[in-house]
Write a protein that holds these residues in place. Sequence first.
Motif, mmCIF file in Angstrom:
data_model
loop_
_atom_site.group_PDB
_atom_site.id
_atom_site.type_symbol
_atom_site.label_atom_id
_atom_site.label_comp_id
_atom_site.label_asym_id
_atom_site.label_seq_id
_atom_site.Cartn_x
_atom_site.Cartn_y
_atom_site.Cartn_z
ATOM 1 N N ILE A 106 -3.276 -6.974 -13.843
ATOM 2 C CA ILE A 106 -2.058 -6.236 -13.511
ATOM 3 C C ILE A 106 -2.040 -4.934 -14.307
ATOM 4 O O ILE A 106 -2.368 -4.910 -15.494
ATOM 5 N N LEU A 107 -1.639 -3.847 -13.657
ATOM 6 C CA LEU A 107 -1.563 -2.549 -14.329
ATOM 7 C C LEU A 107 -0.216 -1.895 -14.054
ATOM 8 O O LEU A 107 0.177 -1.708 -12.897
ATOM 9 N N GLY A 108 0.494 -1.562 -15.141
ATOM 10 C CA GLY A 108 1.776 -0.886 -15.026
ATOM 11 C C GLY A 108 1.770 0.434 -15.768
ATOM 12 O O GLY A 108 0.980 0.640 -16.696
ATOM 13 N N LEU A 109 2.664 1.327 -15.375
ATOM 14 C CA LEU A 109 2.791 2.658 -15.981
ATOM 15 C C LEU A 109 4.258 2.989 -16.175
ATOM 16 O O LEU A 109 5.078 2.740 -15.292
ATOM 17 N N SER A 110 4.585 3.594 -17.318
ATOM 18 C CA SER A 110 5.943 4.088 -17.555
ATOM 19 C C SER A 110 6.125 5.430 -16.853
ATOM 20 O O SER A 110 5.237 6.285 -16.884
ATOM 21 N N ALA A 111 7.281 5.607 -16.233
ATOM 22 C CA ALA A 111 7.586 6.866 -15.551
ATOM 23 C C ALA A 111 9.081 7.110 -15.589
ATOM 24 O O ALA A 111 9.873 6.164 -15.592
ATOM 25 N N ALA A 112 9.441 8.383 -15.625
ATOM 26 C CA ALA A 112 10.855 8.736 -15.626
ATOM 27 C C ALA A 112 11.169 9.887 -14.676
ATOM 28 O O ALA A 112 12.326 10.090 -14.324
ATOM 29 N N GLN A 113 10.146 10.638 -14.258
ATOM 30 C CA GLN A 113 10.361 11.841 -13.463
ATOM 31 C C GLN A 113 9.458 11.853 -12.237
ATOM 32 O O GLN A 113 8.394 11.241 -12.224
ATOM 33 N N PHE A 114 9.860 12.619 -11.226
ATOM 34 C CA PHE A 114 9.116 12.649 -9.971
ATOM 35 C C PHE A 114 7.722 13.234 -10.140
ATOM 36 O O PHE A 114 6.785 12.818 -9.461
ATOM 37 N N HIS A 115 7.549 14.193 -11.041
ATOM 38 C CA HIS A 115 6.237 14.817 -11.189
ATOM 39 C C HIS A 115 5.203 13.836 -11.748
ATOM 40 O O HIS A 115 3.996 14.110 -11.704
ATOM 41 N N GLU A 116 5.665 12.693 -12.264
ATOM 42 C CA GLU A 116 4.750 11.671 -12.768
ATOM 43 C C GLU A 116 4.256 10.724 -11.678
ATOM 44 O O GLU A 116 3.420 9.864 -11.930
ATOM 45 N N ALA A 135 20.207 5.235 -23.301
ATOM 46 C CA ALA A 135 19.545 5.562 -24.559
ATOM 47 C C ALA A 135 19.128 4.284 -25.268
ATOM 48 O O ALA A 135 19.830 3.275 -25.224
ATOM 49 N N THR A 136 17.971 4.330 -25.918
ATOM 50 C CA THR A 136 17.443 3.157 -26.605
ATOM 51 C C THR A 136 16.854 3.557 -27.940
ATOM 52 O O THR A 136 16.246 4.629 -28.062
ATOM 53 N N ALA A 137 17.028 2.676 -28.916
ATOM 54 C CA ALA A 137 16.473 2.935 -30.247
ATOM 55 C C ALA A 137 15.160 2.205 -30.464
ATOM 56 O O ALA A 137 14.541 2.335 -31.519
ATOM 57 N N THR A 138 14.707 1.437 -29.469
ATOM 58 C CA THR A 138 13.514 0.610 -29.683
ATOM 59 C C THR A 138 12.222 1.357 -29.391
ATOM 60 O O THR A 138 11.143 0.844 -29.684
ATOM 61 N N LYS A 139 12.315 2.565 -28.812
ATOM 62 C CA LYS A 139 11.094 3.332 -28.535
ATOM 63 C C LYS A 139 11.310 4.769 -28.993
ATOM 64 O O LYS A 139 12.052 5.522 -28.359
ATOM 65 N N PRO A 140 10.693 5.181 -30.091
ATOM 66 C CA PRO A 140 10.838 6.548 -30.574
ATOM 67 C C PRO A 140 10.365 7.554 -29.524
ATOM 68 O O PRO A 140 9.438 7.304 -28.769
ATOM 69 N N ASN A 141 11.026 8.711 -29.501
ATOM 70 C CA ASN A 141 10.643 9.804 -28.603
ATOM 71 C C ASN A 141 10.719 9.428 -27.127
ATOM 72 O O ASN A 141 9.968 9.964 -26.300
ATOM 73 N N ALA A 142 11.609 8.505 -26.795
ATOM 74 C CA ALA A 142 11.799 8.149 -25.390
ATOM 75 C C ALA A 142 12.404 9.325 -24.643
ATOM 76 O O ALA A 142 13.123 10.153 -25.224
ATOM 77 N N PRO A 143 12.149 9.445 -23.330
ATOM 78 C CA PRO A 143 12.783 10.507 -22.538
ATOM 79 C C PRO A 143 14.299 10.341 -22.518
ATOM 80 O O PRO A 143 14.833 9.310 -22.920
ATOM 81 N N ASP A 144 14.986 11.355 -22.025
ATOM 82 C CA ASP A 144 16.438 11.268 -21.886
ATOM 83 C C ASP A 144 16.805 10.171 -20.888
ATOM 84 O O ASP A 144 16.041 9.899 -19.944
ATOM 85 N N PRO A 145 17.957 9.536 -21.067
ATOM 86 C CA PRO A 145 18.390 8.495 -20.129
ATOM 87 C C PRO A 145 18.476 9.028 -18.697
ATOM 88 O O PRO A 145 18.882 10.174 -18.478
ATOM 89 N N ILE A 146 18.097 8.195 -17.741
ATOM 90 C CA ILE A 146 18.042 8.654 -16.352
ATOM 91 C C ILE A 146 19.185 8.118 -15.497
ATOM 92 O O ILE A 146 19.486 8.682 -14.443
ATOM 93 N N GLY A 147 19.815 7.011 -15.894
ATOM 94 C CA GLY A 147 20.914 6.453 -15.125
ATOM 95 C C GLY A 147 20.447 5.717 -13.876
ATOM 96 O O GLY A 147 19.274 5.753 -13.495
ATOM 97 N N PHE A 148 21.391 5.048 -13.219
ATOM 98 C CA PHE A 148 21.062 4.205 -12.070
ATOM 99 C C PHE A 148 20.697 5.012 -10.823
ATOM 100 O O PHE A 148 19.821 4.614 -10.057
ATOM 101 N N GLU A 149 21.358 6.142 -10.619
ATOM 102 C CA GLU A 149 21.094 6.929 -9.409
ATOM 103 C C GLU A 149 19.653 7.436 -9.402
ATOM 104 O O GLU A 149 18.939 7.329 -8.392
ATOM 105 N N HIS A 150 19.215 7.970 -10.532
ATOM 106 C CA HIS A 150 17.837 8.475 -10.613
ATOM 107 C C HIS A 150 16.837 7.321 -10.533
ATOM 108 O O HIS A 150 15.767 7.461 -9.925
ATOM 109 N N LEU A 151 17.179 6.184 -11.118
ATOM 110 C CA LEU A 151 16.344 4.994 -10.998
ATOM 111 C C LEU A 151 16.098 4.662 -9.531
ATOM 112 O O LEU A 151 14.961 4.393 -9.117
ATOM 113 N N GLY A 152 17.146 4.694 -8.740
ATOM 114 C CA GLY A 152 17.018 4.393 -7.317
ATOM 115 C C GLY A 152 16.142 5.392 -6.588
ATOM 116 O O GLY A 152 15.359 5.023 -5.705
ATOM 117 N N ARG A 153 16.251 6.664 -6.962
ATOM 118 C CA ARG A 153 15.437 7.689 -6.310
ATOM 119 C C ARG A 153 13.958 7.519 -6.653
ATOM 120 O O ARG A 153 13.083 7.701 -5.810
#
Length: 213
Positions: A106-116, A135-153
């Motif tokens: 199994i292979l997974g990738l973290s993504a937060a933006q469309f250009h990824e 926002a999360t404190a468990t991963k340093p330098n995490a991207p800005d929160p994206i919210g549910f609407e962007h998650l759906g997109r």
Amino acid sequence: MRRPFDLSLYLVTDEDLAGPRGVAETVRAAIEGGVTLVQHRFKQGSTRDFVATASALVEILRPRGIPLIINDRVDVALAVDADGVHVGQSDMRAAKVRELIGPDRILGLSAAQFHELTPEELGPLDYLGVGPVFATATKPNAPDPIGFEHLGRIKAAAGLPVVAIGGLKPEHVEPTLAAGADGLAIVSAIMAAEDPAKAAREFADRIARYRAQ
């Protein structure tokens, strides 16, 4: 044949949050509560320690048919015969990881933006980890929160199974799944819980109730 997996309740380990109880025992309890997949994220310590804990997790999880995903480290995944690897945007390219781990893991990738979401990146993948939703404190330098609407997109654009991550609590199960995610990735709400089995069960029960509607 690709190893089967269920993203519904995806636990990401954290040795600091596990505390004296330790990662292995926390995971052992959490899977009794309904965790369906475990990603072992090892932030500090030696490769030897990483392999030792990962090996212990394989022994716990494999008899129960629950996959173990190793964060970032392809060498550790191969050393313990883990079920897969998860990488981030600054890690080894997904195509190279797929070449190294073969077609069956199994292979997974973290993504937060469309250009990824390029075809080159998406092609070798089995799923995306999308977030942080909050926002999360468990991963340093995490991207800005994206919210549910962007998650759906992102889910709609990716054409892959998606697990949401980032500050999620039991009350976020319904809006996360309603946005299109296939599951929730949880760190602190389970790893730091006094009773990990109970904490996992609360997520699992809400997921089951939502899907039964």
